[in-house]
Enzyme design. Structure first.
Site, PDB file in Angstrom:
ATOM      1  CB  ILE A  31      22.859 -58.426 -70.298  1.00 19.57           C
ATOM      2  CG1 ILE A  31      22.114 -58.933 -69.216  1.00 19.57           C
ATOM      3  CG2 ILE A  31      22.589 -57.732 -71.289  1.00 19.57           C
ATOM      4  CD1 ILE A  31      22.518 -57.834 -68.541  1.00 19.57           C
ATOM      5  CG  ASP A  73      35.705 -43.801 -56.456  1.00 20.53           C
ATOM      6  OD1 ASP A  73      34.793 -45.153 -56.665  1.00 20.53           O
ATOM      7  OD2 ASP A  73      36.602 -43.968 -55.732  1.00 20.53           O
ATOM      8  CB  THR A 128      26.964 -58.471 -73.480  1.00 20.95           C
ATOM      9  OG1 THR A 128      27.559 -59.475 -72.639  1.00 20.95           O
ATOM     10  CG2 THR A 128      26.023 -58.225 -72.844  1.00 20.95           C
ATOM     11  N   PRO A 129      29.197 -59.086 -75.996  1.00 19.40           N
ATOM     12  CG  PRO A 129      29.048 -57.870 -77.782  1.00 19.40           C
ATOM     13  CD  PRO A 129      28.559 -58.060 -76.053  1.00 19.40           C
ATOM     14  CE1 TYR A 185      25.873 -60.948 -60.067  1.00 15.01           C
ATOM     15  CE2 TYR A 185      24.095 -62.268 -60.412  1.00 15.01           C
ATOM     16  CZ  TYR A 185      24.366 -61.359 -60.927  1.00 15.01           C
ATOM     17  OH  TYR A 185      24.259 -60.212 -62.015  1.00 15.01           O
ATOM     18  NE  ARG A 220      25.344 -63.349 -78.774  1.00 17.29           N
ATOM     19  CZ  ARG A 220      25.061 -63.160 -80.176  1.00 17.29           C
ATOM     20  NH1 ARG A 220      25.842 -63.399 -81.158  1.00 17.29           N
ATOM     21  NH2 ARG A 220      23.136 -62.910 -80.452  1.00 17.29           N
ATOM     22  CG  ASP A 241      33.361 -45.007 -67.888  1.00 17.42           C
ATOM     23  OD1 ASP A 241      32.345 -46.335 -67.723  1.00 17.42           O
ATOM     24  OD2 ASP A 241      34.502 -44.841 -68.021  1.00 17.42           O
TER      25      ASP A 241
END
Length: 238
Positions: free
Chosen positions: A189, A63, A191-192, A156, A195, A37
């Site tokens: 997916i 990076d 995911t919070p 996308y 949602r 990360d």
């Protein structure tokens, strides 16, 4: 020679929803994980229980858009563990909603950088070491939207379609070297963040990150040794 249950796996985007689920899946299988990360602090907070474990490496400050930064990641991984058995590249991004002629060119640049360039550079970074080893597994993350374009999502879809073609090309180039390159194609997916963005959607039709991680775990295993160049649909019930 390390045991099959001690694979060394690089996982990018390890603090994200899919990256976290994937990391937990490999760790539960007994594998050594290199968790990547930009933020070392986020990694140490998220993976506090293994932060100082010799069997894992928290690789912060990487990076993924810069070859030099990825080169150091590979060097650090090899220095710690002596091999790289698998790369799982989970980093990506989404933007959409506008027609092609109305979409800001900055959005096109962003999506091709985060979805295609990072995949290309991460894959390229580990291939020389895998060639020296004579084995390896690379798992990329594409999308169902990479199969077909639709109104408002051209940038996308195009960027994820490019990930599919890259995966297929690498698979063809590397199959004779015992390196398998595949990708998963999630639907929406659960995911919070998703949602919150789509509060009226039927979440039961979405695919859970842990379910995608299970498929990734299979693609990184010896059980998938005859599979290369595949784009595995993981849509849940959607």
């Amino acid at each position: 020679m390390h045991k099959p249950t001690e694979r060394v796996v690089i996982i990018t985007g390890a603090v994200g929803n899919l990256g976290l689920a994937t990391a937990h899946a490999f760790q539960a299988a007994g594998d050594k994980t290199v968790l990547v990360d930009r933020s070392q602090d986020k990694l140490r907070t998220t993976f506090s229980s293994i932060a100082d474990s010799p069997g894992h490496l928290l690789a912060g400050g990487v990076d993924l858009s810069e070859p030099g930064s990825l080169g150091k990641l590979v060097e650090d991984t090899f220095s710690r563990f002596g091999c790289i058995d698998a790369l799982v590249h989970t980093v990506g991004g989404w933007r959409g909603g506008k027609a092609v002629h109305e979409t800001d060119l900055g959005d096109w640049d962003f999506l091709f950088n985060v979805n295609l360039r990072t995949t290309l550079l991460c894959d390229r970074a580990v291939i020389p070491q895998m060639l020296r080893q004579g084995r390896g597994k690379i798992i990329n993350v594409a999308s169902r939207d990479g199969l077909k374009g639709s109104a408002g999502y051209a940038a996308y879809s195009a960027s994820k379609s490019a990930v599919l073609r890259l995966t297929e090309s690498l698979a063809d180039e590397l199959k004779a070297s015992n390196i398998n390159v595949n990708c998963v194609m999630p639907g929406t997916i659960d995911t919070p963040q998703n949602r919150a963005a789509q509060p009226n959607a039927d979440f039961t039709k979405w695919v859970e990150p842990s379910a995608i991680a299970d498929v990734i775990l299979f693609l990184a295993s010896d059980a998938s040794r005859a599979i290369s160049g595949a784009a595995v649909p993981v849509y849940g019930k959607g």
